[in-house]
Design a protein around this motif. Structure first.
Motif, short mmCIF file in Angstrom:
data_model
loop_
_atom_site.label_atom_id
_atom_site.label_comp_id
_atom_site.label_asym_id
_atom_site.label_seq_id
_atom_site.Cartn_x
_atom_site.Cartn_y
_atom_site.Cartn_z
N HIS A 1 -6.44 0.89 5.53
CA HIS A 1 -6.53 1.52 6.86
C HIS A 1 -7.54 0.81 7.78
O HIS A 1 -7.15 0.24 8.79
CB HIS A 1 -6.85 3.01 6.77
N ASP B 1 2.36 3.44 2.97
CA ASP B 1 1.43 4.44 2.44
C ASP B 1 2.15 5.54 1.64
O ASP B 1 2.08 5.55 0.42
CB ASP B 1 0.60 5.06 3.57
N HIS C 1 -9.78 2.18 0.15
CA HIS C 1 -9.53 2.92 1.39
C HIS C 1 -10.88 3.11 2.09
O HIS C 1 -11.79 3.72 1.52
CB HIS C 1 -8.97 4.31 1.10
N HIS D 1 0.86 -1.20 0.00
CA HIS D 1 0.00 0.00 0.00
C HIS D 1 0.89 1.24 0.00
O HIS D 1 1.34 1.71 1.05
CB HIS D 1 -0.92 -0.01 1.23
N HIS E 1 1.44 5.11 -2.38
CA HIS E 1 0.98 6.01 -3.45
C HIS E 1 2.22 6.57 -4.13
O HIS E 1 3.14 7.03 -3.45
CB HIS E 1 0.12 7.13 -2.87
ZN LIG Z 1 -3.32 5.15 1.08
#
Ligand SMILES: [Zn+2]
Length: 436
Positions: free
Chosen positions: A273, A404, A243, A12, A14
């Motif tokens: 999350h 993340d 998400h 996970h 970005h």
């Molecule tokens: Zn994320």
């Protein structure tokens, strides 16, 4: 797929959030950037004008300490923690310093934007490789700035860049983040890319950014379309990454648990999350909150649907009472806000609802992606004993630890993993992104 037993997998991340401060500083070195919009939003959120131009000038002159100053301004660290607005204000440096905004305004041609993004992909992978990461999935938000043809070209170019690593010791993958309000145009681009020559490097689709106001049930049709695609083309099957349960100020705590459960019921393979699913209810204490009539109706219907399962966890659903409430509030406007009071007993019940939903999610086979740095800095989970991972471990929930946005957080996957040992470590190397 290349595998190495001692390497880490980060499922996970970005893409833009992976850009490291030192790489972005290098990128900015010889560029003229109009920082006005970035500075004005930063001023609004932080109450101070970010001295970006001054820091960059000092970096260009090689002034001692200037690179650390840049890293502090770039990284969203513990000192910055608080909410998504503060995160976005820092993240804007990437948007405005890079070509993203310029491309949206039609000022930057697509090939220039693609070259920039692909250049960052190489730098990110080099950094991850040094951090012993052997597999990394990067999510990229297409947004609404692309035409259909541009989306196709952009995704193709990114996948081609990832394909350069196929025989190496690190395996990067891409997931495309779709717009929650209208995912269909991007879904077209995803299908086309999945069936293209590098489609095997495309993990799937993702939903990120603002979740409040976008209930999982709204994506039922899209999820069904993905399932249909997977049935027809199993060799290029796509995962649904979602998400959810990260931000839930607009609803009751039980609705926030339900959203995570519903996303899994609808077919999400991984849940990003899912704080609401496992956060210690004590974190909230006795308080009141509100949610819309529409949300309350969905919650009551969920309770009726799941009453037998909930009963096994000590949550009694009083059918006549629920039916009476449905009749009563059904006459109100759907956006009318209802107040819900939380006392000790209701918070205790929330814990039992969480355990029930975790069990269902385990049965459904969905995996939770725990991102401890985001949870602390954006999600406000700043005490380790409140962190949802404690519940996930206690209830055998399948979960992975992910970083993340390791670039803007100035962290690494290894640090994220250490943070989740909530009873021993809950520390991070502050704003010193330069350490990574
Ligand atoms: Zn994320």
């Amino acid at each position: 797929m290349y595998t190495h037993p001692r390497k880490l997998a980060d499922l996970h991340t970005h893409l833009y959030g992976c850009i490291h401060s030192s790489d972005f500083l290098e990128f900015l070195r010889d560029r003229e950037v109009d920082w006005t919009a970035y500075q004005s939003n930063f001023q609004r959120v932080y109450g101070a004008n970010p001295p970006i131009a001054d820091i960059l000038e000092r970096c260009r002159r090689g002034v001692a300490g200037s690179r650390d100053d840049f890293a502090r301004l770039f990284v969203f660290g513990d000192d910055d923690a608080g909410n998504f607005d503060r995160f976005q204000a820092k993240y804007d440096m990437l948007n405005h310093g890079g070509s993203s905004v310029g491309f949206s305004r039609g000022e930057v041609p697509l090939p220039v934007f693609i070259d920039e993004v692909c250049g960052f992909i190489h730098k990110i992978i080099a950094k991850q490789r040094r951090q012993n990461v052997g597999y990394i999935e990067q999510r990229m938000n297409l947004g609404k700035k692309f035409t259909q043809a541009q989306s196709n070209e952009f995704v193709r170019a990114m996948l081609e860049t990832y394909s350069e690593y196929e025989d190496s010791d690190i395996q990067p993958r891409l997931a495309i983040s779709l717009a929650r309000d209208n995912p269909w145009p991007e879904w077209e681009a995803v299908q086309r890319a999945a069936l293209g020559p590098s489609g095997h490097l495309l993990t799937g689709i993702d939903f990120c950014y603002l979740e409040e106001g976008y209930p999982p049930k709204d994506q039922r049709e899209l999820f069904d379309a993905v399932k249909d695609f997977n049935r027809r083309r199993p060799e290029r099957a796509l995962a649904i990454l979602y998400h959810v349960g990260e931000s839930f100020n607009d609803k009751s705590l039980e609705s926030a648990v339900r959203w995570v459960h519903e996303a899994a019921e609808l077919g999400a393979h991984r849940l990003g999350h899912a704080i609401s699913l496992g956060v210690d209810p004590d974190r909230f204490g006795e308080h009141s909150r509100s949610e819309s009539v529409a949300e309350r109706i969905d919650q009551l219907r969920y309770d009726l649907r799941h009453r037998e399962g909930l009963a096994k966890f000590g949550v009694h659903v009083d059918v006549p009472k629920v039916t009476e409430e449905l009749d009563r509030i059904g006459a109100l406007p759907m956006d009318h806000q209802l107040t819900i009071e939380y006392d000790e007993e209701k918070l205790d019940e929330l814990g039992r609802r969480q355990r029930y939903a975790i069990g269902c999610i385990r049965e459904l086979g969905a995996v939770i992606e725990v991102c401890p740095t985001s949870n602390r800095r954006i999600g406000g989970i700043n005490r380790p004993e409140h962190h949802p991972v404690k519940q996930f471990v206690a209830n055998n929930a399948p979960f992975v630890i992910a970083s993340d946005d390791p670039g803007i957080f100035g962290t690494t996957l290894a640090i994220s993993c250490r943070m989740t040992r909530w009873n021993t470590l809950w520390t991070c190397p502050g704003p010193a992104g330069v350490k990574c």
